[in-house]
Design an enzyme around this catalytic site. Sequence first.
Site, PDB file in Angstrom:
ATOM      1  N   LYS A   1     -37.981  21.028 -24.887  1.00  0.00           N
ATOM      2  CA  LYS A   1     -37.149  22.069 -25.467  1.00  0.00           C
ATOM      3  C   LYS A   1     -35.902  21.462 -26.137  1.00  0.00           C
ATOM      4  CE  LYS A   1     -40.256  24.620 -23.391  1.00  0.00           C
ATOM      5  NZ  LYS A   1     -40.105  25.150 -22.038  1.00  0.00           N
TER       6      LYS A   1
ATOM      7  N   ASP B   1     -33.849  23.930 -12.201  1.00  0.00           N
ATOM      8  CA  ASP B   1     -34.555  23.780 -13.470  1.00  0.00           C
ATOM      9  C   ASP B   1     -33.504  24.008 -14.555  1.00  0.00           C
ATOM     10  OD1 ASP B   1     -35.931  24.098 -15.864  1.00  0.00           O
ATOM     11  OD2 ASP B   1     -37.707  24.934 -14.891  1.00  0.00           O
TER      12      ASP B   1
HETATM   13  C1  LIG Z   1     -40.993  25.137 -20.868  1.00  0.00           C
HETATM   14  C2  LIG Z   1     -40.416  25.180 -19.505  1.00  0.00           C
HETATM   15  C3  LIG Z   1     -40.989  24.452 -18.448  1.00  0.00           C
HETATM   16  C4  LIG Z   1     -42.283  23.667 -18.619  1.00  0.00           C
HETATM   17  O1  LIG Z   1     -42.159  22.640 -19.550  1.00  0.00           O
HETATM   18  P1  LIG Z   1     -43.383  22.066 -20.416  1.00  0.00           P
HETATM   19  O2  LIG Z   1     -42.745  20.924 -21.135  1.00  0.00           O
HETATM   20  O3  LIG Z   1     -43.866  23.172 -21.298  1.00  0.00           O
HETATM   21  O4  LIG Z   1     -44.441  21.626 -19.459  1.00  0.00           O
HETATM   22  C5  LIG Z   1     -40.376  24.499 -17.209  1.00  0.00           C
HETATM   23  N1  LIG Z   1     -39.263  25.232 -17.004  1.00  0.00           N
HETATM   24  C6  LIG Z   1     -38.689  25.955 -17.992  1.00  0.00           C
HETATM   25  C7  LIG Z   1     -37.456  26.750 -17.696  1.00  0.00           C
HETATM   26  C8  LIG Z   1     -39.254  25.954 -19.267  1.00  0.00           C
HETATM   27  O5  LIG Z   1     -38.679  26.683 -20.237  1.00  0.00           O
END
Ligand SMILES: *Cc1c(COP(=O)(O)O)cnc(C)c1O
Length: 377
Positions: A194, A169
């Site tokens: 993000k 991730d």
């Molecule tokens: C925000 C986030 C997610 C999930 O993403 P969304 O766009 O909110 O569904 C997954 N992994 C990490 C590390 C995140 O910060």
Amino acid sequence: MKDATRLIRAVFPDVAQSKPFLPGPTFAATYHLTGDPGSAPYTYGRFHNPTWTAYENAISDLERASSTIVFASGMAAVAALLGVTLKSGDVLVMPSEGYYSARTLAGGFFANLGVKVRTAPTAGNAQRAHLHGARLLWLETPTNPGLDVCDIALLAEAAHAEGALVVVDNTTPSCLGQQPLSLGADFSLSSDTKITTGHSDITLGHVSVRDTSWGDQLRTWRTQMGSTPGPMEVWLAHRSLATLEVRLERQSRNAGVIAEFLAARPEVRDVRYPGLSSHPGHAIASRQMKFYGPVVSFELAGRDEAQQFLSRGELVFEATSFGGVHTTAERRARWGGDAVPEGFIRMSVGCEDADDLVADLRQSLDKLPPHLGPGKE
Ligand SMILES: *Cc1c(COP(=O)(O)O)cnc(C)c1O
């Protein structure tokens, strides 16, 4: 080619006489389709869309991937990855302090289906000791919100030796800050909500793969589950991608300045930023990351101190999420779910001038009553 150039070329790959540099979004539920659909590139809106294709190609270039699949959110990408790789009886190794919703999806829905979930901390590469018989190793580095770091290349090699697949991730650094596929991972997954898009106006996610057959399976999942993004969101993401290097460079530089400022303040303890030489994962981070990213975490004495600090910000606005061009912060414990102290703050540093941000943080910290202040006795 350097990354800044590579990015601009990836975002605007097809330059042609009298054509726009970035074609607008294609809004289509259905396409004119005669006869055998097999050879038609676009047939129905849930299956494919040229605006998705353009964004996926740009991301693949930056991820050094053979294929990328864009989803409606980061969690849609998480669900797809777990869904295509795991079946009942498989062992999944997850970080014990990784992103909350990914942990709870794995430990809830997928555990109920019969997936065996083992968890271990990210720091110290502790997941390595749990790989025996695993099907999938899930890494998150740096973690959200604690910014712990693990060694992707080392863990990918150990996992592959056990016959496990590896996903990272990669949300906190983005595909420009860190390239997991080049470090040996099979999948690089991101919430593009993000820093990748950075304007706090869309939710989006993607998975990039080295092996195109996994790409096909993820695409089939998206089609069957209908976790498809809107063309307007994907187009906005593509447009935002053009400034990723500029944003990430400025935000990482500002975050470094702020981390050092906070580390020197007596009210603040346990400043976490992978770019700080005091961070336990700094050596690994400096090897595998090109930018340390916009997120800085730290702790104030308790809930009241954190709340007062947040309410005083004139440039630092209280909000969840991270990666936007504007600076935000929140007291993470207000949500529950993460094992963080009551005074723990996750701050996302934006593109404002660093001097102005430091001045704002200083005035917020200066106003903390002395009896509420020091965490460092
Ligand atoms: C925000 C986030 C997610 C999930 O993403 P969304 O766009 O909110 O569904 C997954 N992994 C990490 C590390 C995140 O910060």
